[in-house]
Design an enzyme around this catalytic site. Structure first.
Site, PDB file in Angstrom:
ATOM      1  N   ASP A 138       0.755  -1.109   0.005  1.00 42.31           N
ATOM      2  CA  ASP A 138      -0.031   0.045  -0.038  1.00 42.31           C
ATOM      3  C   ASP A 138       0.881   1.207  -0.074  1.00 42.31           C
ATOM      4  OD1 ASP A 138      -2.530   1.583   0.614  1.00 42.31           O
ATOM      5  OD2 ASP A 138      -1.341   1.911   2.491  1.00 42.31           O
ATOM      6  N   ASP A 198      -0.232   5.084   1.032  1.00 43.34           N
ATOM      7  CA  ASP A 198      -0.373   5.903   2.039  1.00 43.34           C
ATOM      8  C   ASP A 198      -0.352   5.345   3.435  1.00 43.34           C
ATOM      9  OD1 ASP A 198      -0.641   8.851   0.716  1.00 43.34           O
ATOM     10  OD2 ASP A 198      -2.638   7.699  -0.139  1.00 43.34           O
ATOM     11  N   ASP A 219      -1.097  -0.580   6.162  1.00 45.11           N
ATOM     12  CA  ASP A 219      -1.396  -0.140   7.557  1.00 45.11           C
ATOM     13  C   ASP A 219      -2.842  -0.163   7.792  1.00 45.11           C
ATOM     14  OD1 ASP A 219      -1.838   1.961   5.135  1.00 45.11           O
ATOM     15  OD2 ASP A 219      -1.996   3.262   6.990  1.00 45.11           O
TER      16      ASP A 219
END
Length: 250
Positions: free
Chosen positions: A24, A26, A180
């Site tokens: 991922d 961001d 995250d």
């Protein structure tokens, strides 16, 4: 204390290096969750809506913008959601400050690439946003493939990750998905890959753990050459399929 959580130990089935690592963006490689929250609050002000709690906005980071707004405003009219999406894009792209990577990200990407791993990005960002971030950070050449939520269905549906698997010719069992948010981890489970959560981004450890990852890490360096946590035996059922998001895709 977080260092006592069993998922922070490296599991034995992840001792062999992967063929493909999908990140991922961001909150995983880029320290950008605060930037997203600020832009969203500015967008709300632009459409004359009161601010939301910052944690509410952090909770939807990882989804496509359309699905994120739908999650926050399920009863809102379409014209409000469209106006908010347009305002968010204006506010986000008005910030021309270069994106900052987490301190260990550049060295990690370099080390994994030099070791022969294929690297990719699967993100809820727009294509314009990802391309700008890759250019600002000078990381585009590390990645064999990138997909955004504009080009596939939103996380946690597996389509984005499956597209990367198809493109790279990789099997799910030789692939690590690193993110995250629980959307990243559920997407990984839905695609049958290994799911690795990192705790320095948008979602707290407890929420990540509830998604059933293989492993939780606190630092990016733990993915390559840093095995300071002791091995943990496989947990049964870790790769059971989870029903994907049934909401309209973007």
């Amino acid at each position: 204390m977080t260092d006592m959580h069993p998922l922070l130990n490296r599991p034995t089935h992840l001792t062999a290096p992967p063929r493909l690592v999908v990140f991922d963006w961001d909150g995983t490689l880029a320290d950008s969750t605060g930037r997203i929250v600020t832009a969203f609050q500015e967008a709300l002000a632009e459409v004359s809506h009161p601010p939301l709690p910052n944690d509410s906005i952090r909770g939807i980071i990882g989804l496509s913008l359309a699905n994120a707004i739908l999650e926050l405003f399920p009863e809102a009219e379409d014209r409000f959601r469209e106006a908010l999406a347009q305002a968010y894009h204006r506010c986000y792209f008005a910030n021309e400050e270069p994106v900052a990577l987490y301190p260990e990200a550049q060295a990690l990407l370099k080390g994994l690439a030099e070791s022969g791993c294929l690297l990719a990005v699967a993100t809820g960002k727009s294509r314009r946003g990802l391309d700008r971030a890759l250019a600002q950070t000078g990381t585009a050449d590390y990645f064999h493939h990138t997909l955004t939520a504009e080009e596939t269905r939103s996380k946690p549906h597996p389509e984005m990750l499956e597209g990367i698997l198809d493109y790279t010719g990789s099997h799910p069992t030789e692939t690590w998905m690193v993110g995250d948010t629980d959307f990243d981890l559920l997407m990984a489970r839905n695609a049958g890959t290994h799911a690795i959560g990192i705790t320095h981004g948008a979602h707290p450890l407890e929420r990540l753990a509830a998604a059933g990852p293989d492993w939780l890490i606190e630092r990016l360096a733990q993915l390559h050459g840093d095995q300071r946590h002791e091995a943990l035996a496989d947990t049964p059922g870790r790769h059971d399929r989870v029903e994907p998001d049934s909401r309209p895709a973007v």
